[in-house]
Design an enzyme around this catalytic site. Sequence first.
Site, PDB file in Angstrom:
ATOM      1  N   ASP A   6       0.811  -1.223   0.000  1.00 16.51           N
ATOM      2  CA  ASP A   6       0.000   0.000   0.000  1.00 16.51           C
ATOM      3  C   ASP A   6       0.841   1.268   0.000  1.00 16.51           C
ATOM      4  O   ASP A   6       0.439   2.307   0.533  1.00 16.51           O
ATOM      5  CB  ASP A   6      -0.964   0.014   1.204  1.00 16.51           C
ATOM      6  CG  ASP A   6      -1.867  -1.209   1.204  1.00 16.51           C
ATOM      7  OD1 ASP A   6      -2.232  -1.656   0.105  1.00 16.51           O
ATOM      8  OD2 ASP A   6      -2.191  -1.710   2.293  1.00 16.51           O
ATOM      9  N   LYS A  40       1.918   2.184  -5.022  1.00 15.56           N
ATOM     10  CA  LYS A  40       2.462   1.625  -6.273  1.00 15.56           C
ATOM     11  C   LYS A  40       1.531   1.900  -7.448  1.00 15.56           C
ATOM     12  O   LYS A  40       1.980   2.242  -8.548  1.00 15.56           O
ATOM     13  CB  LYS A  40       2.648   0.102  -6.131  1.00 15.56           C
ATOM     14  CG  LYS A  40       3.578  -0.305  -5.016  1.00 15.56           C
ATOM     15  CD  LYS A  40       3.627  -1.806  -4.856  1.00 15.56           C
ATOM     16  CE  LYS A  40       2.359  -2.434  -4.320  1.00 15.56           C
ATOM     17  NZ  LYS A  40       2.015  -2.089  -2.944  1.00 15.56           N
ATOM     18  N   GLY A  81      -4.619  -4.207  -3.899  1.00 18.70           N
ATOM     19  CA  GLY A  81      -5.573  -3.130  -4.186  1.00 18.70           C
ATOM     20  C   GLY A  81      -4.766  -1.899  -4.532  1.00 18.70           C
ATOM     21  O   GLY A  81      -4.149  -1.291  -3.656  1.00 18.70           O
ATOM     22  N   HIS A  82      -4.689  -1.588  -5.814  1.00 15.18           N
ATOM     23  CA  HIS A  82      -3.869  -0.467  -6.285  1.00 15.18           C
ATOM     24  C   HIS A  82      -4.793   0.665  -6.716  1.00 15.18           C
ATOM     25  O   HIS A  82      -5.522   0.546  -7.696  1.00 15.18           O
ATOM     26  CB  HIS A  82      -2.962  -0.930  -7.438  1.00 15.18           C
ATOM     27  CG  HIS A  82      -1.988  -2.003  -7.030  1.00 15.18           C
ATOM     28  ND1 HIS A  82      -1.165  -2.645  -7.904  1.00 15.18           N
ATOM     29  CD2 HIS A  82      -1.703  -2.517  -5.806  1.00 15.18           C
ATOM     30  CE1 HIS A  82      -0.422  -3.527  -7.251  1.00 15.18           C
ATOM     31  NE2 HIS A  82      -0.736  -3.466  -5.973  1.00 15.18           N
ATOM     32  N   GLN A 104       1.823  -6.095  -3.247  1.00 13.95           N
ATOM     33  CA  GLN A 104       2.277  -6.202  -1.848  1.00 13.95           C
ATOM     34  C   GLN A 104       3.578  -5.403  -1.670  1.00 13.95           C
ATOM     35  O   GLN A 104       3.740  -4.390  -2.336  1.00 13.95           O
ATOM     36  CB  GLN A 104       2.451  -7.678  -1.442  1.00 13.95           C
ATOM     37  CG  GLN A 104       1.128  -8.447  -1.304  1.00 13.95           C
ATOM     38  CD  GLN A 104       0.532  -8.933  -2.595  1.00 13.95           C
ATOM     39  OE1 GLN A 104       1.184  -9.590  -3.376  1.00 13.95           O
ATOM     40  NE2 GLN A 104      -0.725  -8.638  -2.834  1.00 13.95           N
ATOM     41  N   VAL A 156      -8.684  -3.267  -0.239  1.00 14.02           N
ATOM     42  CA  VAL A 156      -9.331  -4.541  -0.577  1.00 14.02           C
ATOM     43  C   VAL A 156     -10.322  -4.937   0.517  1.00 14.02           C
ATOM     44  O   VAL A 156     -11.471  -5.248   0.246  1.00 14.02           O
ATOM     45  CB  VAL A 156      -8.266  -5.656  -0.773  1.00 14.02           C
ATOM     46  CG1 VAL A 156      -8.907  -7.023  -0.894  1.00 14.02           C
ATOM     47  CG2 VAL A 156      -7.435  -5.360  -2.014  1.00 14.02           C
ATOM     48  N   ARG A 198      -9.941  -2.834   6.056  1.00  9.97           N
ATOM     49  CA  ARG A 198      -9.407  -2.880   7.428  1.00  9.97           C
ATOM     50  C   ARG A 198      -8.546  -1.654   7.707  1.00  9.97           C
ATOM     51  O   ARG A 198      -7.821  -1.191   6.814  1.00  9.97           O
ATOM     52  CB  ARG A 198      -8.528  -4.129   7.617  1.00  9.97           C
ATOM     53  CG  ARG A 198      -9.285  -5.428   7.629  1.00  9.97           C
ATOM     54  CD  ARG A 198      -8.340  -6.612   7.752  1.00  9.97           C
ATOM     55  NE  ARG A 198      -7.533  -6.807   6.559  1.00  9.97           N
ATOM     56  CZ  ARG A 198      -6.576  -7.717   6.439  1.00  9.97           C
ATOM     57  NH1 ARG A 198      -6.286  -8.504   7.463  1.00  9.97           N
ATOM     58  NH2 ARG A 198      -5.899  -7.855   5.321  1.00  9.97           N
ATOM     59  N   PRO A 199      -8.610  -1.144   8.961  1.00  4.27           N
ATOM     60  CA  PRO A 199      -7.718  -0.027   9.284  1.00  4.27           C
ATOM     61  C   PRO A 199      -6.263  -0.479   9.169  1.00  4.27           C
ATOM     62  O   PRO A 199      -5.931  -1.583   9.609  1.00  4.27           O
ATOM     63  CB  PRO A 199      -8.050   0.321  10.741  1.00  4.27           C
ATOM     64  CG  PRO A 199      -9.080  -0.645  11.187  1.00  4.27           C
ATOM     65  CD  PRO A 199      -9.431  -1.577  10.075  1.00  4.27           C
TER      66      PRO A 199
HETATM   67  P1  GDP Z   1      -0.753   0.391  -3.508  1.00  4.59           P
HETATM   68  O1  GDP Z   1      -1.381  -0.887  -3.078  1.00  4.59           O
HETATM   69  O2  GDP Z   1       0.713   0.427  -3.246  1.00  4.59           O
HETATM   70  O3  GDP Z   1      -1.083   0.742  -4.930  1.00  4.59           O
HETATM   71  O4  GDP Z   1      -1.384   1.525  -2.603  1.00  4.59           O
HETATM   72  P2  GDP Z   1      -2.942   1.687  -2.224  1.00  4.59           P
HETATM   73  O5  GDP Z   1      -3.669   2.160  -3.402  1.00  4.59           O
HETATM   74  O6  GDP Z   1      -3.455   0.471  -1.553  1.00  4.59           O
HETATM   75  O7  GDP Z   1      -2.838   2.783  -1.089  1.00  4.59           O
HETATM   76  C1  GDP Z   1      -2.253   4.019  -1.327  1.00  4.59           C
HETATM   77  C2  GDP Z   1      -3.312   5.103  -1.068  1.00  4.59           C
HETATM   78  O8  GDP Z   1      -2.661   6.350  -0.974  1.00  4.59           O
HETATM   79  C3  GDP Z   1      -4.305   5.248  -2.205  1.00  4.59           C
HETATM   80  O9  GDP Z   1      -5.544   5.611  -1.676  1.00  4.59           O
HETATM   81  C4  GDP Z   1      -3.736   6.377  -3.056  1.00  4.59           C
HETATM   82  O10 GDP Z   1      -4.734   7.087  -3.767  1.00  4.59           O
HETATM   83  C5  GDP Z   1      -3.144   7.241  -1.981  1.00  4.59           C
HETATM   84  N1  GDP Z   1      -1.954   8.021  -2.377  1.00  4.59           N
HETATM   85  C6  GDP Z   1      -0.929   7.677  -3.185  1.00  4.59           C
HETATM   86  N2  GDP Z   1       0.021   8.628  -3.186  1.00  4.59           N
HETATM   87  C7  GDP Z   1      -0.422   9.605  -2.366  1.00  4.59           C
HETATM   88  C8  GDP Z   1       0.139  10.837  -1.911  1.00  4.59           C
HETATM   89  O11 GDP Z   1       1.236  11.234  -2.258  1.00  4.59           O
HETATM   90  N3  GDP Z   1      -0.620  11.558  -1.028  1.00  4.59           N
HETATM   91  C9  GDP Z   1      -1.840  11.144  -0.586  1.00  4.59           C
HETATM   92  N4  GDP Z   1      -2.499  11.909   0.277  1.00  4.59           N
HETATM   93  N5  GDP Z   1      -2.388   9.987  -0.990  1.00  4.59           N
HETATM   94  C10 GDP Z   1      -1.674   9.219  -1.847  1.00  4.59           C
HETATM   95  P1  IMO Z   2      -1.004  -4.137  -2.253  1.00  2.00           P
HETATM   96  O1  IMO Z   2      -0.545  -4.697  -3.575  1.00  2.00           O
HETATM   97  C1  IMO Z   2      -0.997  -4.642   2.081  1.00  2.00           C
HETATM   98  C2  IMO Z   2      -1.198  -8.760   3.588  1.00  2.00           C
HETATM   99  C3  IMO Z   2      -2.444  -9.219   4.315  1.00  2.00           C
HETATM  100  C4  IMO Z   2      -1.834 -10.219   5.273  1.00  2.00           C
HETATM  101  C5  IMO Z   2      -0.729 -10.867   4.443  1.00  2.00           C
HETATM  102  C6  IMO Z   2      -1.116 -12.186   3.818  1.00  2.00           C
HETATM  103  O2  IMO Z   2      -2.277  -3.400  -2.333  1.00  2.00           O
HETATM  104  O3  IMO Z   2       0.095  -3.392  -1.585  1.00  2.00           O
HETATM  105  P2  IMO Z   2      -2.688 -12.821   1.764  1.00  2.00           P
HETATM  106  O4  IMO Z   2      -4.144 -12.608   1.541  1.00  2.00           O
HETATM  107  O5  IMO Z   2      -1.822 -12.218   0.724  1.00  2.00           O
HETATM  108  O6  IMO Z   2      -2.344 -14.269   1.998  1.00  2.00           O
HETATM  109  O7  IMO Z   2      -2.369 -12.066   3.153  1.00  2.00           O
HETATM  110  O8  IMO Z   2      -0.420  -9.937   3.424  1.00  2.00           O
HETATM  111  N1  IMO Z   2      -1.432  -8.200   2.234  1.00  2.00           N
HETATM  112  C7  IMO Z   2      -1.323  -6.901   1.927  1.00  2.00           C
HETATM  113  N2  IMO Z   2      -1.069  -5.834   2.711  1.00  2.00           N
HETATM  114  N3  IMO Z   2      -1.135  -4.480   0.754  1.00  2.00           N
HETATM  115  C8  IMO Z   2      -1.354  -5.546  -0.052  1.00  2.00           C
HETATM  116  O9  IMO Z   2      -1.358  -5.466  -1.391  1.00  2.00           O
HETATM  117  C9  IMO Z   2      -1.498  -6.822   0.538  1.00  2.00           C
HETATM  118  N4  IMO Z   2      -1.744  -8.068   0.050  1.00  2.00           N
HETATM  119  C10 IMO Z   2      -1.680  -8.895   1.094  1.00  2.00           C
HETATM  120  O10 IMO Z   2      -3.072  -8.158   4.970  1.00  2.00           O
HETATM  121  O11 IMO Z   2      -1.203  -9.541   6.326  1.00  2.00           O
HETATM  122 MG    MG Z   3      -2.904  -1.538  -1.839  1.00  2.00          MG
END
Ligand code: GDP
Ligand code: IMO
Ligand code: MG
Length: 464
Positions: free
Chosen positions: A44, A47, A71-72, A254, A330, A333-334
Amino acid sequence: MIQGRNRKWLILQGFRRMRYNCAFWAGEPNFMSNLIVLGAQWGDEGKGKIVDLLSEKFDAVARYQGGHNAGHTVFIGDRKFILKLIPSGVLRPGVLAVIGNGVVIDPAALLSEMQGLEEAGINVRSQLKISNRAHVIFPFHRTIEKISEGRDNRVAIGTTSRGIGPCYEDKIARRGIRIADLVERNFEEHYRSLAEDKQLIASAFNISERVDFDEILAQYKQFAEAIRPLACDTAHLLNRMIREGKSILFEGAQGTMLDIDFGTYPFVTSSSAAAGGACTGTGVPPTHIDGIIGVSKAYITRVGAGPFPSEDTTELGDKIRIAGNEFGSVTGRPRRCGWFDVPLLRYTAEVNGFDSLVITKMDVLDELDEIPVCVAYELDGQRTELMPASTSRVSAIKPVYERLPGWKQSTRGVSRIVDLPLQARKYVDFLESKTGVEIGSVSNGPERNETMFVAGSKLEKLLR
Ligand code: GDP
Ligand code: IMO
Ligand code: MG
């Protein structure tokens, strides 16, 4: 004329200004690099945003591991997309989106994601290719995960409950079903063999969960029809593209600390999220990789269980969660929040060989009076900067913090690093010098244009 040291100093300052004045790279889309973009922390990191932004310059974006546990999030104007299985590059018309052999695919999740994107006007079918070597997730994989996570006397990993782990188990045990098997005429034969295996294990372990194997078979035969036109040998496809001078962006899911080998095992996911996974997960050899970009938040988060040395469980951690909207994309969860961890980053930089780092979510720290940064660990009364392998050792870490002054003003809307508040620039410089990795870009908001690039950086050169 200015001579000697003074002249050198002025020239150096000139270079530094040029470096910090680059608001956004604006090169031509005719370069040749193949780059890996992956998470440097526990996932998270942002990416999706970075891959979406960079994908404009590439011919293809390939996912190499994970599944719909990812979840991107990508914002394009006021439109929000959460990509799970499909590479973020799909949002750029003309960019090929490839799901590599290292990914595990739940066909129902894939088709539902495709439908969502099609409804949003994305021409998914013309852009997407799926490896015929990728493994298939079945509903009983989720059942197995539920049983395993829920059993007594087990510290649950806190998975995403998507059946990811049990599907990879079948892959490694050499009994899994691949897309090639799903779309072939003898799918039923493969399927019956796997189903028999599962029934045997269930009876041996006295598991009473009911699974309707025939219903699943009928459903998956339908999925096969929808997936067949997209399935191909993507390793061959990507290597052919490279031979033709086209460029590939590899999208990690991840993060390195969730990698099956290098993460905080067993609190990890079941795939190779680190850079090496890009080669084994796509069939593109290491000789074709030109650069590796790590994505890291300006702080750190983790979803699910497992050790987290710089976690902040006080009100300050809650403040970050709210400011950064740190709730899983996804599962909702907090996310657990904490402070930038230098030893962790140095470790992930070492195992990945980062050429450059992108620091995201700088703006989330805007309000803080001071920002703790974990600069070392204390273990058994000794200071160390190394990441231990065992969970109990990582859990025993006492973080050593340095506290940097906050900048106490909004960084949103700032489009050049040189225009960031002084303390924010100092914060970036501090992270760069402590981690020993170039920071090539800073993100200060979720939108595409809320990204600053450092002129003259290795990152900029890789993107040329
Ligand atoms: P990923 O799984 O690595 O693609 O990241 P996620 O999408 O799960 O979580 C990143 C969150 O941060 C998303 O809601 C993005 O829209 C948000 N985000 C990404 N870059 C920035 C930033 O520079 N500032 C803020 N405030 N939000 C960002
Ligand atoms: P992105 O690509 C953050 C975590 C789960 C759990 C562990 C194993 O959005 O960064 P799994 O279902 O993969 O067997 O769970 O990995 N986890 C993630 N945490 N971002 C993710 O993906 C994750 N994908 C799995 O919360 O701790
Ligand atoms: Mg994510």
